[in-house]
Scaffold this active site. Structure first.
Site, PDB file in Angstrom:
ATOM      1  N   HIS A   1     -55.366 -11.052  -6.047  1.00 32.64           N
ATOM      2  CA  HIS A   1     -54.263 -11.690  -5.290  1.00 32.64           C
ATOM      3  C   HIS A   1     -53.693 -12.818  -6.151  1.00 32.64           C
ATOM      4  O   HIS A   1     -54.276 -13.893  -6.234  1.00 32.64           O
ATOM      5  CB  HIS A   1     -54.781 -12.248  -3.957  1.00 32.64           C
ATOM      6  CG  HIS A   1     -53.694 -12.806  -3.092  1.00 32.64           C
ATOM      7  ND1 HIS A   1     -53.550 -12.451  -1.769  1.00 32.64           N
ATOM      8  CD2 HIS A   1     -52.697 -13.685  -3.345  1.00 32.64           C
ATOM      9  CE1 HIS A   1     -52.518 -13.094  -1.253  1.00 32.64           C
ATOM     10  NE2 HIS A   1     -51.981 -13.858  -2.196  1.00 32.64           N
TER      11      HIS A   1
ATOM     12  N   HIS B   1     -50.028 -14.902  -7.635  1.00 30.81           N
ATOM     13  CA  HIS B   1     -48.574 -15.162  -7.662  1.00 30.81           C
ATOM     14  C   HIS B   1     -48.177 -15.529  -9.085  1.00 30.81           C
ATOM     15  O   HIS B   1     -48.622 -16.565  -9.597  1.00 30.81           O
ATOM     16  CB  HIS B   1     -48.226 -16.306  -6.712  1.00 30.81           C
ATOM     17  CG  HIS B   1     -48.527 -15.972  -5.285  1.00 30.81           C
ATOM     18  ND1 HIS B   1     -47.620 -15.367  -4.443  1.00 30.81           N
ATOM     19  CD2 HIS B   1     -49.660 -16.120  -4.549  1.00 30.81           C
ATOM     20  CE1 HIS B   1     -48.171 -15.158  -3.257  1.00 30.81           C
ATOM     21  NE2 HIS B   1     -49.418 -15.613  -3.293  1.00 30.81           N
TER      22      HIS B   1
ATOM     23  N   LYS C   1     -47.681  -5.231   0.330  1.00 27.21           N
ATOM     24  CA  LYS C   1     -48.094  -6.504   0.939  1.00 27.21           C
ATOM     25  C   LYS C   1     -47.267  -6.793   2.178  1.00 27.21           C
ATOM     26  O   LYS C   1     -46.037  -6.839   2.116  1.00 27.21           O
ATOM     27  CB  LYS C   1     -47.910  -7.636  -0.081  1.00 27.21           C
ATOM     28  CG  LYS C   1     -48.154  -9.046   0.462  1.00 27.21           C
ATOM     29  CD  LYS C   1     -49.627  -9.329   0.683  1.00 27.21           C
ATOM     30  CE  LYS C   1     -49.882 -10.670   1.338  1.00 27.21           C
ATOM     31  NZ  LYS C   1     -49.713 -11.822   0.468  1.00 27.21           N
TER      32      LYS C   1
ATOM     33  N   HIS D   1     -51.169 -10.768   4.846  1.00 24.88           N
ATOM     34  CA  HIS D   1     -51.331 -12.208   5.062  1.00 24.88           C
ATOM     35  C   HIS D   1     -51.543 -12.368   6.557  1.00 24.88           C
ATOM     36  O   HIS D   1     -50.593 -12.303   7.335  1.00 24.88           O
ATOM     37  CB  HIS D   1     -50.091 -12.975   4.580  1.00 24.88           C
ATOM     38  CG  HIS D   1     -50.230 -14.455   4.746  1.00 24.88           C
ATOM     39  ND1 HIS D   1     -50.145 -15.337   3.693  1.00 24.88           N
ATOM     40  CD2 HIS D   1     -50.480 -15.221   5.840  1.00 24.88           C
ATOM     41  CE1 HIS D   1     -50.329 -16.569   4.130  1.00 24.88           C
ATOM     42  NE2 HIS D   1     -50.529 -16.530   5.444  1.00 24.88           N
TER      43      HIS D   1
ATOM     44  N   HIS E   1     -56.977 -13.493   1.355  1.00 23.18           N
ATOM     45  CA  HIS E   1     -57.412 -14.897   1.332  1.00 23.18           C
ATOM     46  C   HIS E   1     -57.981 -15.361   2.668  1.00 23.18           C
ATOM     47  O   HIS E   1     -57.471 -16.290   3.294  1.00 23.18           O
ATOM     48  CB  HIS E   1     -56.285 -15.838   0.878  1.00 23.18           C
ATOM     49  CG  HIS E   1     -54.922 -15.540   1.480  1.00 23.18           C
ATOM     50  ND1 HIS E   1     -54.713 -15.447   2.835  1.00 23.18           N
ATOM     51  CD2 HIS E   1     -53.726 -15.320   0.903  1.00 23.18           C
ATOM     52  CE1 HIS E   1     -53.429 -15.187   3.040  1.00 23.18           C
ATOM     53  NE2 HIS E   1     -52.814 -15.108   1.880  1.00 23.18           N
TER      54      HIS E   1
ATOM     55  N   ASP F   1     -55.216 -16.162  -5.157  1.00 21.91           N
ATOM     56  CA  ASP F   1     -54.028 -16.708  -4.490  1.00 21.91           C
ATOM     57  C   ASP F   1     -53.494 -17.905  -5.271  1.00 21.91           C
ATOM     58  O   ASP F   1     -52.923 -18.830  -4.689  1.00 21.91           O
ATOM     59  CB  ASP F   1     -54.301 -17.090  -3.029  1.00 21.91           C
ATOM     60  CG  ASP F   1     -53.002 -17.193  -2.224  1.00 21.91           C
ATOM     61  OD1 ASP F   1     -51.958 -16.718  -2.704  1.00 21.91           O
ATOM     62  OD2 ASP F   1     -53.036 -17.759  -1.112  1.00 21.91           O
TER      63      ASP F   1
HETATM   64  O1  DOR Z   1     -50.343 -21.290  -0.053  1.00 20.18           O
HETATM   65  C1  DOR Z   1     -49.760 -20.233  -0.260  1.00 20.18           C
HETATM   66  N1  DOR Z   1     -48.849 -20.119  -1.234  1.00 20.18           N
HETATM   67  N2  DOR Z   1     -50.033 -19.191   0.530  1.00 20.18           N
HETATM   68  C2  DOR Z   1     -49.344 -18.048   0.449  1.00 20.18           C
HETATM   69  O2  DOR Z   1     -49.629 -17.139   1.187  1.00 20.18           O
HETATM   70  C3  DOR Z   1     -48.209 -17.909  -0.488  1.00 20.18           C
HETATM   71  C4  DOR Z   1     -48.325 -18.842  -1.593  1.00 20.18           C
HETATM   72  C5  DOR Z   1     -47.071 -18.987  -2.399  1.00 20.18           C
HETATM   73  O3  DOR Z   1     -46.424 -17.968  -2.688  1.00 20.18           O
HETATM   74  O4  DOR Z   1     -46.735 -20.108  -2.779  1.00 20.18           O
HETATM   75 ZN    ZN Z   2     -50.694 -15.395  -1.733  1.00 18.06          ZN
END
Ligand code: DOR
Ligand code: ZN
Length: 336
Positions: free
Chosen positions: A10, A12, A93, A132, A166, A238
Site C-alpha cells: 500500500h 502513495h 482500490k 479504505h 491499513h 501507506d
Molecule cells: O492518511 C492518509 N493519507 N490516508 C489515506 O488513506 C490517504 C493518504 C493520502 O493519499 O495522503
Molecule cells: Zn493510503
C-alpha cells in the site's frame, strides 16, 4: 539481518515533481509496491494506468522495482472493461466518498445490489479489491463501524479477495478470522503509535493520517497479528507524502511519510518484541506473495544495527521521526 524481496502492499507515489522526488525512497529498498490510484484526477482507465506506470518507471531510474498498479473503483465499471485492463493491474482500490485525500469520486451508501455488477466482475476475474474501510461517523469509530460493511461485502461476494487496508482496530483484526476472503495490510506507524502520540501532547502533524491512530489495545491487536505474521496480514506502509507546508498548516493534510525508514523501523520493532526474522520475512513479503499470487523481483536488503539519523526532510517532505535516531540502518541492497 537479511530481508528478501520486501514488498509494500500500500503505497502513495503521487505524480509530477513529488513522484520524481520520492519514488526512489521506495524503489531502492523494496522489490515492488501496490501503487494507490488517488491522483487528481484518479486513475480510472487503462490508458491512465499505463501512462502512470511509465511515469513511475521513469522516476525510479535504474532501481529494480515493480509498481503493481491499481484502478480507482467506480461502480459503473463493466466486466468487459475490467477484463480489458486486467493484465495491467494487480488490484482495484475502493474509497468511500470524501473519506481521505483525493477520494471525492468514491462510493457512498454501499448498497450491495448497486455494487454487484462491478464486484461480481472483479470476483469472476480474480482481481482483488483493496478497501479504505471507514464510515463518515465519529473519527475514532469510523473503522470499527465499517466492519459491518466488510462483513456485508465478504458475505455477498465470497470469492472476492477483499483487502482491509491499513487496519487500525481490534475489530478489524477479529474480522480477519471470521471471513475466509478478508485480508489486511498494516502500516509501521500504526504498529508504533497511538492517538496519544499524535494529539496527547503538542500536536504532531507528521503523525496525522487516516485512519487516525487509535487506542493502546488496538495497537496491541495489530502487533499480535503482525509479529506472528498471521498469514492474512501483510505490510503496507501507506506512506503518503505531502509537502511540508501542507502538513504544518491550519488544515493539516492526512498522511505519514515512512517509505525511507519503513524497513529499518520494522527490524527494530520485531527485535524489540523478540519476534523472529522468519516472521518479519513473512510479514514483509511471503504473505503478500501468497495472497496476491505475485512473484517479486529478487532483491536482498541487509540491515545492520547501527543508528540512523532520520533526515529532517526528503525534498521538502518531512518523514516520520525526522531528526531522530533509529536503531537500524540499511547496509546493502543487492539484486540479481
Ligand atoms: O492518511 C492518509 N493519507 N490516508 C489515506 O488513506 C490517504 C493518504 C493520502 O493519499 O495522503
Ligand atoms: Zn493510503
Amino acid at each position: 539481518m537479511q530481508l528478501n524481496a520486501p514488498l509494500d502492499m500500500h503505497l502513495h507515489l503521487r505524480d509530477g515533481e513529488m513522484l520524481e522526488n520520492i519514488a526512489t525512497a521506495s524503489a531502492h529498498t523494496f522489490s515492488g509496491a501496490i501503487i494507490m490510484p488517488n491522483l487528481v484526477p484518479p486513475v480510472t482507465t487503462k490508458e491512465e494506468v499505463l501512462a502512470y506506470k511509465n511515469r513511475i518507471l521513469a522516476a525510479i531510474g535504474d532501481e529494480k522495482f515493480t509498481p503493481y498498479m491499481t484502478l480507482f473503483f467506480n461502480p459503473n465499471y463493466t466486466k468487459e472493461f475490467l477484463a480489458s485492463v486486467k493484465n495491467e493491474i494487480t488490484a482495484v482500490k475502493l474509497y468511500p466518498a470524501g473519506i481521505t485525500t483525493n477520494s471525492e469520486g468514491g462510493v457512498s451508501g454501499f448498497d450491495v445490489e448497486e455494487l454487484r455488477p462491478a464486484l461480481e466482475a472483479l470476483s469472476d476475474l480474480n482481481i482483488p479489491l483493496c478497501v479504505h474501510g471507514e464510515t463518515n461517523g465519529f473519527v475514532m469509530d469510523r473503522e470499527a463501524e465499517f466492519v459491518t460493511i466488510y462483513e456485508k461485502l465478504a458475505t455477498a461476494f465470497p470469492k472476492l479477495k477483499i483487502i482491509m487496508e491499513h487496519i487500525t482496530t481490534k475489530e478489524s483484526v477479529t474480522a480477519l478470522d471470521r471471513f475466509e476472503n478478508l485480508y489486511a495490510t498494516i502500516t509501521i506507524h500504526h504498529l508504533l503509535i497511538t492517538l496519544d502520540d499524535v494529539a496527547g501532547g503538542m500536536l504532531k502533524p507528521h503523525l496525522f493520517c487516516k485512519p487516525i491512530a487509535k487506542r493502546p489495545e488496538d495497537r496491541d491487536a495489530l502487533l499480535n497479528v503482525a509479529l506472528k505474521a498471521h498469514p492474512k496480514v501483510m505490510f503496507g506502509s501507506d506512506s503518503a507524502p505531502h509537502p511540508k507546508h501542507a502538513k504544518e498548516a491550519c488544515g493539516c493534510a492526512a498522511g505519514v511519510f515512512t517509505a525511507p525508514i519503513a524497513l529499518q523501523l520494522l527490524a527494530e520493532l520485531f527485535e524489540n518484541h523478540h519476534a523472529s526474522i522468519d516472521n518479519l520475512q513473512n510479514f514483509i513479503s511471503n504473505n503478500a506473495q501468497t495472497i496476491y499470487g505475485v512473484t517479486p523481483l529478487q532483491k536482498t536488503v541487509i540491515l545492520e544495527k547501527k543508528p540512523f539519523m532520520v533526515p529532517l526532510d526528503y525534498h521538502g517532505v518531512v518523514p516520520m521521526y525526522a531528526g531522530e535516531k533509529i536503531a537500524y540502518s540499511i547496509k546493502e541492497v543487492t539484486h540479481t
